[in-house]
Enzyme design. Structure first.
Site, PDB file in Angstrom:
ATOM      1  CG  HIS A 152       5.285 -52.625 -11.721  1.00 61.68           C
ATOM      2  ND1 HIS A 152       4.424 -52.990 -11.425  1.00 61.68           N
ATOM      3  CD2 HIS A 152       6.374 -52.083 -10.912  1.00 61.68           C
ATOM      4  CE1 HIS A 152       4.878 -53.754 -10.497  1.00 61.68           C
ATOM      5  NE2 HIS A 152       5.694 -53.009  -9.921  1.00 61.68           N
ATOM      6  CD  GLU A 178      -4.520 -51.489 -18.926  1.00 56.92           C
ATOM      7  OE1 GLU A 178      -3.150 -52.524 -18.935  1.00 56.92           O
ATOM      8  OE2 GLU A 178      -4.970 -51.677 -17.990  1.00 56.92           O
TER       9      GLU A 178
END
Length: 738
Positions: free
Chosen positions: A518, A512
């Site tokens: 990202h 996660e």
């Protein structure tokens, strides 16, 4: 994880020009339309707390300022403003240009994005009756708003005019990507359909959104209702003292003092099945898990049948041969047959593995003097025994080295510092939606980069699983830095006990945080191309890629310390974890492939034929066609609680986890061959894919990183599917099959 261009289940803003950065103070005014004719559209003024950017650090949501009863009015006002902004763009009397159409669309919807991003996280992570009712009321309104945007003929005419003139335009690569993806999204959502078809499409989409909300709530209810109670402590033999204390506390909280409550997990498999010595309790817990959501108030079956029928009808409106063909239009793998083939090629080898592993486990049962036949509730228990004997591995022993806070701050954060130059500072001045949530400022080489929320523990108000989402999307156009959150469902500790994580919890934490990175490293002009706004079969690549760093010795030695003694995890235990990672693949990989192919079975139906009316009968027939031993290794999610594909947007997309697993193993083989976890490597990761959002094609980003196209062999090696000197872990003929 990918979101619609103009709205999102987490946080979307709008689109923009590739040249200038908007000043924060001007972000709440309607988009400037610099054309020949004066044009001053009338946009309603927002009155809610989301009318302006939050005054908190990095514009974090002011959760402490909003009552549950206020959310519906807040979101409905934001919808009205979004629609007015879009209508103003559509009715602009000036000729359509990239700036007054595409960029203006990117600037629109900021009030909605701020409000809906915060509300969506509360729905997922801290729901109550008021929030659930509000979500059910709002879901069809949000769907109608989306259709009002994409089915607006004047707006599409402007987008199409710019698109048709693209060859004569001077654009940056990100401009060009924005134009292409926006045009494709309009077509995908029905802009080229006739009036009657668009009317029906609106009705279908509104109903589907309402069903999605209902299914989500019923899955959560079903998971909570599936908990079992045991009144004899001796029946919990095999569980640790901490687990037993937690079970007693959970039962007491449920009003059943003196008993013990065992919860089912988000997935079919329940971790305690690997530990419980009592076979009757194992069977009871397994059946509670696998049979949930099939009857009573929590049944999802009639809703799922309707969803499938509506999805098929929508595919028919578009002239597509299946819902999967319609859904996968923008994926890295856009052909359903290619995705199905990628997974089906593994089935013969996986089935052979399941048969051999089942024989080994049956022999182990008989060694204990039992004469029963291996059942699905026995698999993980006896696999755990074989694992311990072969690899000297005890999952409960391993947990003692993984204190949740240490894994995050000394493991995940350390990895991020070494690779990327990130540092973290916990904040106590940011209000959250639940006391469990921690907030950190993220610095990149000393400069403020992002805000990160971490919500680790399971609770009844939180849906199952783990996810990343955005409260604020990064955008140079809007002058915004990312505000991201990671949510997990780690078992909470009993009072006075440390919070301990399983190895699966640890790898999920790194996974996660890969999603979070990202978002944190997003460096795009336009919010709809920013960070995680990518296709399903790409967005899981950066997250799975970062799982690899959980087992890097330098990282492990930082965070894997015994909760009582502080001793660093012994290397022989680390080596056992590595060896055991290839063990039991018939189960761990088999349940994923079964679920992925079950998803494609549901969404490859011929839309000209009636949808199945008996959901469970269709599932049974589909699993028979798939050809794995689903009687012993059921899918990771059965249809009634398959949240990913009936609520979470992974319909015809669950294969993405296996596809991106292939990408990440191949990409990590490049890391291992080129110096490992260094700052130079981290910069290369950011510059080629982690910080690129959807500014390039997915194929190009992978080639930019590795210098070649992806290979399947590293996946097979990591999964133990290339034969080795182990008569349980290897798969006969796997290399030739794939």
């Amino acid at each position: 994880m990918r979101k619609s261009k103009l709205l999102a289940t987490t946080m979307i803003a709008a689109l923009a020009s590739a040249c200038t950065t908007m000043e924060e103070g001007s972000m709440n005014t309607p988009a400037a339309l610099p054309d020949t004719a004066e044009y001053n559209p009338d946009i309603p003024e927002a009155t809610s707390i989301f009318a302006e950017l939050s005054p908190l650090y990095m514009h974090a949501p002011q959760f402490d300022q909003i009552e549950d009863s206020e959310w519906q009015g807040i979101i409905e006002e934001a919808i009205a403003i979004q629609l007015a902004e879009i209508e103003a763009i559509a009715e602009n009397p000036n000729p359509p240009t990239f700036d007054n159409t595409l960029v203006a669309m990117e600037r629109s919807g900021q009030v909605f994005s701020r409000a809906y991003g915060a509300f969506s996280q509360i729905v997922s992570a801290n729901i109550n009756d008021t929030i659930a009712m509000t979500d059910e009321e709002l879901a069809p309104q949000v769907a109608a708003m989306t259709d009002s945007i994409y089915l607006n003929p004047q707006l599409f005419a402007r987008v199409k005019a710019v698109y048709d003139n693209r060859a004569a335009m001077s654009m940056t690569p990100e401009d060009a990507m924005l134009l292409e993806t926006t045009y494709d999204e309009f077509v995908h959502r029905g802009a080229l359909l006739g009036d009657n078809a668009q009317t029906e499409l609106r009705q279908i989409n509104e109903r589907l959104s309402s069903l999605s909300s209902q299914i989500s709530q019923r899955i959560t209810t079903g998971q909570n209702n599936a908990s079992i109670f045991v009144d004899d402590r001796a029946m919990l033999s095999g569980l640790s003292e901490g687990q037993i204390a937690s079970a007693a506390a959970a039962a007491a909280e449920a009003g059943r003092d003196g008993e013990f409550m065992l919860n089912v997990s988000n997935t079919t498999g329940v971790p305690q099945l690997a530990q419980l010595d009592n076979r009757d309790v194992r069977e009871m817990l397994y059946k509670a898990s696998i049979n949930r959501n099939q009857s009573g108030e929590a049944s999802t079956l009639p809703l799922i049948q309707e969803v499938v029928a509506l999805r098929n009808r929508r595919a028919q409106l578009f002239g597509e041969p299946s819902h999967a063909n319609w859904q996968m239009y923008d994926r890295m793998v856009s052909d359903p047959a290619a995705a199905i083939g990628f997974m089906s090629d593994m089935v013969p080898a996986l089935r052979a593995t399941q048969e051999r592993e089942a024989a080994v486990l049956q022999a182990r049962i008989e060694e204990d003097g039992h004469d029963f036949t291996l059942a699905p509730w026995d698999w993980q228990y006896y696999a755990s025994k074989v694992r311990a004997e072969r690899y000297a591995l005890d999952n409960e022993e391993i947990k003692q080295y993984f204190v949740v806070e240490n894994v995050l701050e000394d493991g995940v954060f350390y990895m991020a510092e070494q690779l990327y130059g990130l540092t973290f500072e916990e904040r106590t001045d940011i209000p959250t939606y639940h006391p469990d949530v921690k907030v950190y400022t993220v610095f990149h080489d000393g400069e403020e980069q992002a805000l990160f929320y971490f919500d680790p523990f399971q609770r009844e108000s939180k849906r199952g699983g783990a996810w990343m989402s955005n409260f604020i999307e990064q955008s140079h156009l809007l002058g915004l830095k990312p505000v991201v959150t990671n949510t997990q469902n780690i078992a909470p500790p009993a009072a006075g006990q440390p919070a301990l994580a399983t190895w699966d919890d640890v790898t999920t934490m790194f996974h996660e945080f890969g999603h979070a990175l990202h978002g944190i490293f997003a460096d795009q002009q336009y919010p709809s191309l920013s960070g995680t706004n990518t296709a399903r079969d790409w967005v899981e690549f950066p997250s799975q890629f970062h799982e690899n760093f959980a087992a890097v010795p330098e990282v492990l030695q930082r965070y894997a310390r015994h909760n009582e003694t502080g001793e660093v995890i012994p290397m022989e235990l680390v080596e056992a974890i590595d060896r055991a990672s290839k063990f039991n693949q018939g189960h761990s990989f088999g349940e994923i492939i079964a679920a992925s192919l079950l998803d494609m079975e549901w969404h490859s139906l011929d839309p000209s034929q009636p949808a199945p009316t008996d959901v469970m009968a269709f599932e049974a027939e589909a699993l028979e066609r798939i050809g794995l031993r689903s009687d012993l290794v059921p899918p990771r999610y059965r249809t009634p609680y398959y949240r990913h594909i009936f609520e979470h947007g992974y319909d015809a997309g669950y294969y993405a986890y296996t596809w991106t697993e292939m990408l990440h193993h191949d990409a990590y083989s490049y890391v291992a061959a080129n110096g490992g976890m260094t700052r130079e490597m981290g910069d290369h990761i950011v510059n080629t894919f982690l910080g690129q959002g959807h500014s390039k094609t997915y194929e190009q980003m992978f080639r930019d990183f590795t210098g070649r196209d992806p290979r399947v062999e590293p996946l097979l090696e990591a999964r133990g599917l290339i034969p080795e000197d182990d008569d349980v872990t290897g798969v006969d003929g796997a290399e030739g099959e794939i």
